[in-house]
Design a protein around this motif. Sequence first.
Motif, mmCIF file in Angstrom:
data_model
loop_
_atom_site.group_PDB
_atom_site.id
_atom_site.type_symbol
_atom_site.label_atom_id
_atom_site.label_comp_id
_atom_site.label_asym_id
_atom_site.label_seq_id
_atom_site.Cartn_x
_atom_site.Cartn_y
_atom_site.Cartn_z
ATOM 1 N N GLN A 267 36.990 42.153 32.064
ATOM 2 C CA GLN A 267 36.739 43.089 31.046
ATOM 3 C C GLN A 267 36.870 44.663 31.815
ATOM 4 O OE1 GLN A 267 34.273 41.892 27.506
ATOM 5 N NE2 GLN A 267 33.364 40.772 29.278
ATOM 6 N N GLU A 268 36.221 44.510 33.005
ATOM 7 C CA GLU A 268 36.235 45.943 33.636
ATOM 8 C C GLU A 268 37.451 46.416 33.974
ATOM 9 O OE1 GLU A 268 32.007 45.566 35.871
ATOM 10 O OE2 GLU A 268 33.854 44.864 37.073
ATOM 11 N N ALA A 269 38.616 45.392 34.135
ATOM 12 C CA ALA A 269 39.946 45.834 34.562
ATOM 13 C C ALA A 269 40.756 46.054 33.380
ATOM 14 C CB ALA A 269 40.713 44.501 35.205
ATOM 15 N N ILE A 270 40.186 45.407 32.025
ATOM 16 C CA ILE A 270 40.932 45.787 30.818
ATOM 17 C C ILE A 270 40.580 47.083 30.436
ATOM 18 C CG2 ILE A 270 41.038 45.362 28.559
ATOM 19 C CD1 ILE A 270 42.449 43.291 30.329
ATOM 20 N N ALA A 343 41.110 53.600 22.224
ATOM 21 C CA ALA A 343 39.687 54.161 23.005
ATOM 22 C C ALA A 343 38.605 53.424 22.182
ATOM 23 C CB ALA A 343 39.584 55.627 22.501
ATOM 24 N N THR A 344 38.708 53.328 20.754
ATOM 25 C CA THR A 344 37.660 52.345 20.149
ATOM 26 C C THR A 344 37.356 51.144 20.631
ATOM 27 O OG1 THR A 344 38.086 53.879 17.949
ATOM 28 C CG2 THR A 344 36.743 51.863 17.780
ATOM 29 N N GLN A 345 38.231 50.441 20.947
ATOM 30 C CA GLN A 345 38.356 49.060 21.435
ATOM 31 C C GLN A 345 37.791 49.118 22.712
ATOM 32 O OE1 GLN A 345 42.571 47.976 20.702
ATOM 33 N NE2 GLN A 345 41.964 46.873 19.072
ATOM 34 N N ILE A 346 38.024 50.113 23.632
ATOM 35 C CA ILE A 346 37.485 50.092 24.904
ATOM 36 C C ILE A 346 36.007 50.205 24.788
ATOM 37 C CG2 ILE A 346 37.345 51.667 27.078
ATOM 38 C CD1 ILE A 346 40.289 52.134 26.502
ATOM 39 N N THR A 347 35.723 50.873 23.800
ATOM 40 C CA THR A 347 33.954 51.034 23.744
ATOM 41 C C THR A 347 33.357 49.556 23.289
ATOM 42 O OG1 THR A 347 34.014 53.378 22.858
ATOM 43 C CG2 THR A 347 31.969 52.282 22.374
ATOM 44 N N ALA A 351 30.670 47.630 25.700
ATOM 45 C CA ALA A 351 29.307 46.874 25.142
ATOM 46 C C ALA A 351 29.231 45.462 25.591
ATOM 47 C CB ALA A 351 29.222 47.050 23.736
ATOM 48 N N ASN A 352 30.364 44.810 25.466
ATOM 49 C CA ASN A 352 30.418 43.211 25.836
ATOM 50 C C ASN A 352 29.964 43.118 27.347
ATOM 51 O OD1 ASN A 352 30.884 42.411 23.160
ATOM 52 N ND2 ASN A 352 33.099 42.723 23.462
ATOM 53 N N PRO A 395 43.491 35.804 37.646
ATOM 54 C CA PRO A 395 44.860 35.991 38.141
ATOM 55 C C PRO A 395 44.774 37.209 38.993
ATOM 56 C CG PRO A 395 44.414 36.005 35.765
ATOM 57 C CD PRO A 395 43.180 35.981 36.200
ATOM 58 N N SER A 396 45.937 37.175 39.590
ATOM 59 C CA SER A 396 46.240 38.267 40.570
ATOM 60 C C SER A 396 46.189 39.790 40.134
ATOM 61 C CB SER A 396 47.428 38.255 41.524
ATOM 62 O OG SER A 396 48.715 38.042 40.910
ATOM 63 N N ASN A 397 46.634 39.934 38.812
ATOM 64 C CA ASN A 397 46.970 41.031 38.267
ATOM 65 C C ASN A 397 46.304 41.063 36.834
ATOM 66 O OD1 ASN A 397 47.622 43.458 37.237
ATOM 67 N ND2 ASN A 397 49.788 43.006 36.706
ATOM 68 N N LEU A 398 45.001 41.857 36.672
ATOM 69 C CA LEU A 398 44.472 41.734 35.510
ATOM 70 C C LEU A 398 44.467 43.074 34.310
ATOM 71 C CD1 LEU A 398 40.977 40.875 36.917
ATOM 72 C CD2 LEU A 398 42.669 39.109 36.115
ATOM 73 N N ASP A 399 45.797 43.782 34.869
ATOM 74 C CA ASP A 399 45.842 45.101 34.133
ATOM 75 C C ASP A 399 46.510 44.600 32.703
ATOM 76 O OD1 ASP A 399 44.930 46.457 36.217
ATOM 77 O OD2 ASP A 399 46.888 47.120 37.044
#
Length: 427
Positions: A267-270, A343-347, A351-352, A395-399
Amino acid sequence: SVDLLEAGNSINVKSKVRREVSKEKKGKKKGGKVKNNGKGRKKNNRKQNNKGKPKKGGKNKKEGSKRNFLAQEKRVKNKISLMKSKQEKKGQRWETAIYLEKRLGETKDHKSDGPLCKGVFNSTTGIAASDLAHNLEKCNETIETACGPHTKINDTELVTLDDCVTLMQAYKTESAACQEQSTNCSCWNDLESQIKAIQKCNIAKDYEKTIKSDYNKCKQVFINCSKYEDEAIEYMIQCYTSETQIKTNIKELLTIKDSATKLKTNQEAIVNSSAKANSKRSAGQHIREKRQKNTVSVTCAVYIQEVEEVDLVYTQSNLIGSQSTIVTKTNTIIKQTVQVCTATQITVVKANIQILVVVIIQITTLITQYQKVLKTLTKTTMAISDDLITTVTLPSNLDVVTASVPTPVPAPAPAPVPAPVPVSAAL
């Protein structure tokens, strides 16, 4: 003739006088007899009954008092004896209480650390067992308080009670002898002389009243503690925790903790990659990102929904038994490629992430508690190594990626129409 007449009159007068005197004597005699029968004899009879020969039935009226006293004295002695016996047994349940507390995790206050029952902390059964263990531990004090008041009848009063028993027994023996000698007034008179002493011995009834309520309370408290002990044995069976079970629980918690940590990293990578993508897009920069087909990536909204579903499993009160569900759901989420979040989804994702931070702390605390219980059972803790944990693989790439835009398909070119053939040439 005159002399004869006077003589006749004299005889008649004398006869009349004799009749009247005789009549008067009879009346006095009759009246005296009634008076004596009405008062004198009854008084004499009562006196005789009190001092000497008993009334019809052959029982002296003090016999009832004597029998009551002896029965009351016996009850008083029995009650005092029972209260002393229960008081002496007050500590018999202490070891049972301590053993049950050890079975629940050997904690002095299960309300703060949480009682352990069958490898699970803070279950309904475990809390009930903990409450019972503390009640049983208090029996040492409650029995002492309830059964100690037998001393309200002190040693001096008990000696007096024994003296009265001796007196009553002697009276009983002498009374039986007097029954065989109903005309022996000296025997009955001697019994009469003992009445005042007998009356002073009418104390057993008061002694019995003195300890009645304490006696009943002592019995009830002791019965309650006996019930606690029986229930404690049942809880020992229900809440038995084996060394194998504890080690199994630790392994499961380590696996769940690893899954939570990996999902938190995902989630931090997302969040980070989405924030960068949105920043570049806002600056009007050309975004050179790896594009994926919609068939192998999910939208950020779908990703958030999946994370919130697994969060419900992570935050339940008891994680034991949830390993399979958590690992499966987490693996599914992590292996997906996610499209850029707004931006809203990032918030929402942030929280999660905080939810998982709390979950990881709680799991770490729980593992520490299990290690403590394991040390209680075996005097050692379980060595933790990587081979104990069934982890999910990141996975090797989480972006995140951008959604691919379908390339337009060009229309097919029309086929050439052949030129018409001249008629003359055909001929």
